[in-house]
Motif scaffolding. Structure first.
Motif, short mmCIF file in Angstrom:
data_model
loop_
_atom_site.label_atom_id
_atom_site.label_comp_id
_atom_site.label_asym_id
_atom_site.label_seq_id
_atom_site.Cartn_x
_atom_site.Cartn_y
_atom_site.Cartn_z
N LYS A 185 0.95 -1.58 0.08
CA LYS A 185 0.08 0.29 0.27
C LYS A 185 0.88 1.28 -0.34
O LYS A 185 1.11 1.34 0.55
N SER A 240 -3.31 -1.72 -9.31
CA SER A 240 -4.36 -0.77 -8.75
C SER A 240 -3.94 -0.03 -8.94
O SER A 240 -4.43 -0.07 -9.80
N LEU A 288 -5.92 4.73 -2.00
CA LEU A 288 -5.72 3.01 -3.20
C LEU A 288 -6.85 2.82 -2.98
O LEU A 288 -7.69 2.50 -1.59
N TYR A 347 -5.76 -3.42 -4.70
CA TYR A 347 -4.87 -3.45 -5.39
C TYR A 347 -4.87 -5.29 -5.38
O TYR A 347 -5.57 -6.13 -5.28
N GLY A 397 -8.04 -1.75 -0.64
CA GLY A 397 -6.99 -0.76 -0.19
C GLY A 397 -7.78 0.30 1.02
O GLY A 397 -8.74 -0.68 1.69
#
Lengths: 112, 113
Positions: free
Chosen positions: A99, B33, B45, B48, B58
């Motif tokens: 992330k 992503s 985000l 992903y 995310g």
């Protein structure tokens, strides 16, 4: 939570002047840090990245950034601004995970 | 040498409609992503994937679905569009190394009325 803070959503510089964009990150482990640039109506492009090999990182278009662990900062600089540097710049960080976190972005205006 | 390709470039939806944003990459990247970009908030985000058949959430996954049936493709589905989903959406990919940079598509600008 991991976070990235960019100080100043807008920066105005004169052509030929120093460009300084500030980025601070929160991290309890050594991070991977990136600067991206976004030109109008385009996706983001990599300017440079820090991956612990050196604290001063040189990127494309004359930009460089310095990693300072004690200040948890990764500020982006360019000695002399050019009109083509007008864009939005994003600092981002990742760690051992999937992330990638982005800052809010800084839009650079270059005055002639 | 296409890189990451997103379609469509622009889309207008009415509230409640569904649609799929397409993303394809030709770099054999394992990681793909989806991000949304909103003014002052940077990129956030959505979902992903680290490889075919594997997806994860995310930061802002609600209202979106993804699947990864092939290495190349990673579509994003809006199930029932809401005005809060008005945004610019970016697909990005990289190889399997955490310190590798993301390669971005040129984005899809979505407006939900």
């Amino acid at each position: 939570a991991q976070s990235v803070t960019q100080l100043g959503s807008h920066v105005s510089v004169s052509e030929g002047a120093l460009v300084l964009l500030r980025c601070n990150y929160s991290s309890s482990v050594p991070p991977y840090l990136f600067w991206y640039v976004q030109y109008p109506n385009q996706g983001l492009q990599l300017l440079l990245k820090y991956t612990s090999a050196a604290t001063l990182v040189k990127g494309i278009n004359g930009f460089e950034a310095e990693f300072k662990k004690s200040e948890t900062s990764f500020h982006l600089t360019k000695p002399s601004a050019h009109m083509s540097d007008a864009a939005e710049y994003f600092c981002s960080r990742g760690a051992a995970g999937n992330k990638l976190t982005f800052g809010g972005g800084t839009r650079v205006l270059v005055k002639p | 040498n296409a890189g990451v390709t997103q379609t469509p470039k622009f889309q207008v939806l009415k509230t409640g409609q569904s649609m799929t944003l397409q993303c394809a990459q030709d770099m054999n990247h394992e990681y793909m992503s989806w991000y949304r970009q909103d003014p002052g908030m940077g990129l956030r985000l959505i979902h992903y994937s680290v490889g075919a058949g594997i997806t994860d959430q995310g930061e802002v996954p609600n209202g979106y679905n993804v699947s990864r049936s092939t290495t190349e493709d990673f579509p994003l589905r809006l199930l029932s569009a809401a005005p809060s989903q008005t945004s610019v959406y970016f697909c990005a990919s990289r190889d399997r190394f955490f310190n590798s940079p993301l390669h971005f598509g040129n984005g899809t600008r979505l407006t939900v009325t």
